[in-house]
Scaffold this active site. Structure first.
Site, PDB file in Angstrom:
ATOM      1  N   THR A 220       0.841  -1.194   0.000  1.00 50.33           N
ATOM      2  CA  THR A 220       0.000   0.000   0.000  1.00 50.33           C
ATOM      3  C   THR A 220       0.876   1.244   0.000  1.00 50.33           C
ATOM      4  OG1 THR A 220      -1.617  -1.228   1.296  1.00 50.33           O
ATOM      5  CG2 THR A 220      -1.908   1.166   1.171  1.00 50.33           C
ATOM      6  N   ALA A 239       0.847 -11.244   0.171  1.00 49.37           N
ATOM      7  CA  ALA A 239       0.012 -10.039   0.116  1.00 49.37           C
ATOM      8  C   ALA A 239       0.828  -8.769   0.346  1.00 49.37           C
ATOM      9  CB  ALA A 239      -1.113 -10.147   1.140  1.00 49.37           C
ATOM     10  N   HIS A 240       0.133  -7.644   0.258  1.00 46.77           N
ATOM     11  CA  HIS A 240       0.793  -6.347   0.363  1.00 46.77           C
ATOM     12  C   HIS A 240       1.457  -6.146   1.722  1.00 46.77           C
ATOM     13  CE1 HIS A 240      -3.033  -4.277   2.148  1.00 46.77           C
ATOM     14  NE2 HIS A 240      -3.072  -5.582   2.337  1.00 46.77           N
ATOM     15  N   ASN A 241       2.631  -5.515   1.679  1.00 45.39           N
ATOM     16  CA  ASN A 241       3.413  -5.147   2.870  1.00 45.39           C
ATOM     17  C   ASN A 241       3.923  -6.337   3.667  1.00 45.39           C
ATOM     18  OD1 ASN A 241       1.314  -2.643   2.567  1.00 45.39           O
ATOM     19  ND2 ASN A 241       3.322  -1.958   3.282  1.00 45.39           N
TER      20      ASN A 241
END
Length: 348
Positions: A220, A239-241
Site C-alpha cells: 500500500t 500479500a501487500h506489505n
C-alpha cells in the site's frame, strides 16, 4: 558431455569404489538407472535398488554398509543428496546461455539493457527499466516502467513485473508469476467499496527463486520485501506489505495476508495460511495446512494444525477427536439414565 568417475569424485571430494574410469553422460534415479547414468542413494528405503540398478555410477554416503557386491561404481561422500545437487547445478551451469534481443521483442528506447542479455520474442521492456548483465527475459514476459532487474536473473515466459519493482542479482522467476500487482485494499462505504491506491513496490533481493503462478503484491505504501535466499514454490500468495526473511522456504499454495512478517530460515509446508499483521520468529517450522493466527513464540518452534498449535498438543487433541463418537454415545446414555433416575425420584 561425458565425465569419468574419478573426475566427479575430485569435484565433490569423494572416494571411488570400483572402476574410476567409468563414464557417465546423464543423470537417473537409482530405480530407473541406465548405462552411462549417475544416480544417488540417500534414503535408506531405496537401498535395495543399488543391487539391481543399471546406472554406471552411484553416489552413496560414507557410512552406508552394503550387504553384497554391486555392479555400479560407487563414489562415497559425506552427503550424497548435497553432492548430487552440486553436480546438477554444475551440469545446468554448463548449458549455453541465450543472448541477444529478438526482433519481435518491444524494448523501450528509454530502457537500459546490460551486456549478454537475452530478451525473447514478444517480451516487453518498459520506459526506464534496467536489465542487468547476463539476465534472460523469456517470451511474452512484461517488464514495467521503472523496473530494475539485477545481473544473471532468469525470468521465464509470461511473467509480469509491474512498474517500479526491484529485483536483485541471480533471481529466478518461473512462468506465469506476477510481481507487483495491487494489494487487496478496499475501504467499505455506504454504496460498496472504495479502492485504496497501492503506491508501494516489491523488492526481491539476491538469490531468490519464485515458482510458477506465484503472486507477490505491491505494498500500500513502502515495500513488500522478499529477502535474499528465499525459495517460494508454485501457487503462493504474498500479500501487500508482507516480508519474508532470509533463506525461508515455502511449499505450494501458502497464503499470506497483508503485513505478515516471516522470519529467517523458516520452513513452511503446503497450504499453510497466515493471518495479517502477525510476526513469525526465525527458524519456525510450519506444518502443511497450518493456520497461523497470532505471533509465534521464538526460534525453533514447530507448529501444526489450524489454528496452529504445538505438535504434542495437536496429536493429543487428535486422539480425543477420534474418540468423540463413542464419547457422545456414552454421554447420551448417561443422560438417559440420569433422566430416568430423576423421574423415579420425582414419582416417590
Amino acid at each position: 558431455m561425458e565425465f569419468k568417475a574419478k573426475q566427479i569424485a575430485e569435484l565433490i571430494q569423494g572416494r571411488v569404489e570400483g572402476d574410476e574410469n567409468a563414464i557417465v553422460n546423464t543423470f537417473a534415479k537409482i530405480e530407473e538407472g541406465v548405462p552411462g547414468a549417475i544416480s544417488f542413494l540417500s534414503n535408506p528405503k531405496y537401498t535395495h535398488y543399488i543391487y539391481e540398478t543399471k546406472s554406471s555410477v552411484v553416489l552413496i554416503n560414507e557410512d552406508v554398509e552394503l550387504e553384497k557386491p554391486v555392479s555400479a561404481t560407487l563414489i562415497r561422500v559425506k552427503n550424497a543428496y548435497e553432492c548430487v545437487a552440486k553436480l546438477l547445478q554444475l551440469y545446468d551451469s554448463m548449458k549455453p546461455k541465450k543472448t541477444g534481443i529478438d526482433p519481435q521483442a518491444s524494448v523501450s528506447p528509454k530502457a537500459t539493457v546490460g551486456k549478454d542479455v537475452f530478451i525473447g520474442a514478444f517480451a516487453v521492456i518498459g520506459d526506464g527499466a534496467v536489465i542487468g548483465d547476463g539476465s534472460q527475459i523469456y517470451p511474452h514476459t512484461v517488464i514495467g516502467d521503472g523496473v530494475t532487474i539485477g545481473e544473471n536473473c532468469l525470468l521465464y515466459p509470461n511473467i509480469t513485473v509491474y512498474q517500479g519493482c526491484k529485483l536483485g542479482n541471480n533471481v529466478t522467476i518461473h512462468a506465469g508469476s506476477v510481481i507487483g500487482a495491487d494489494g487487496f485494499g478496499f475501504a467499505p462505504n455506504t454504496e460498496g467499496y472504495d479502492k485504496i491506491p497501492q503506491i508501494g513496490i516489491v523488492i526481491i533481493e539476491d538469490n531468490v527463486e519464485i515458482g510458477a503462478n506465484t503472486c507477490v503484491d505491491r505494498s500500500t505504501m513502502g515495500q513488500t520485501v522478499i529477502h535474499k535466499g528465499v525459495k517460494l514454490d508454485n501457487l503462493i500468495q504474498v500479500a501487500h506489505n508482507c516480508e519474508i526473511g532470509e533463506n525461508t522456504v515455502m511449499s505450494a499454495q501458502v497464503g499470506m495476508a497483508g503485513s505478515t512478517k516471516i522470519g529467517s530460515w523458516c520452513m513452511v509446508g503446503g497450504q499453510a495460511g497466515f493471518s495479517g499483521h502477525i510476526h513469525v520468529a526465525d527458524k519456525t517450522f510450519i506444518g502443511a495446512q497450518c493456520g497461523v493466527i497470532k505471533n509465534t513464540k521464538g526460534n525453533g518452534e514447530s507448529l501444526i494444525g489450524s489454528p496452529a498449535m504445538d505438535p504434542k498438543m495437536f496429536f493429543k487433541a487428535k486422539a480425543i477427536y477420534a474418540k468423540l463418537p463413542d464419547m457422545y454415545r456414552q454421554i447420551a446414555q448417561l443422560q438417559r439414565e440420569i433422566d430416568e433416575l430423576k423421574k423415579s425420584a420425582g414419582e416417590k
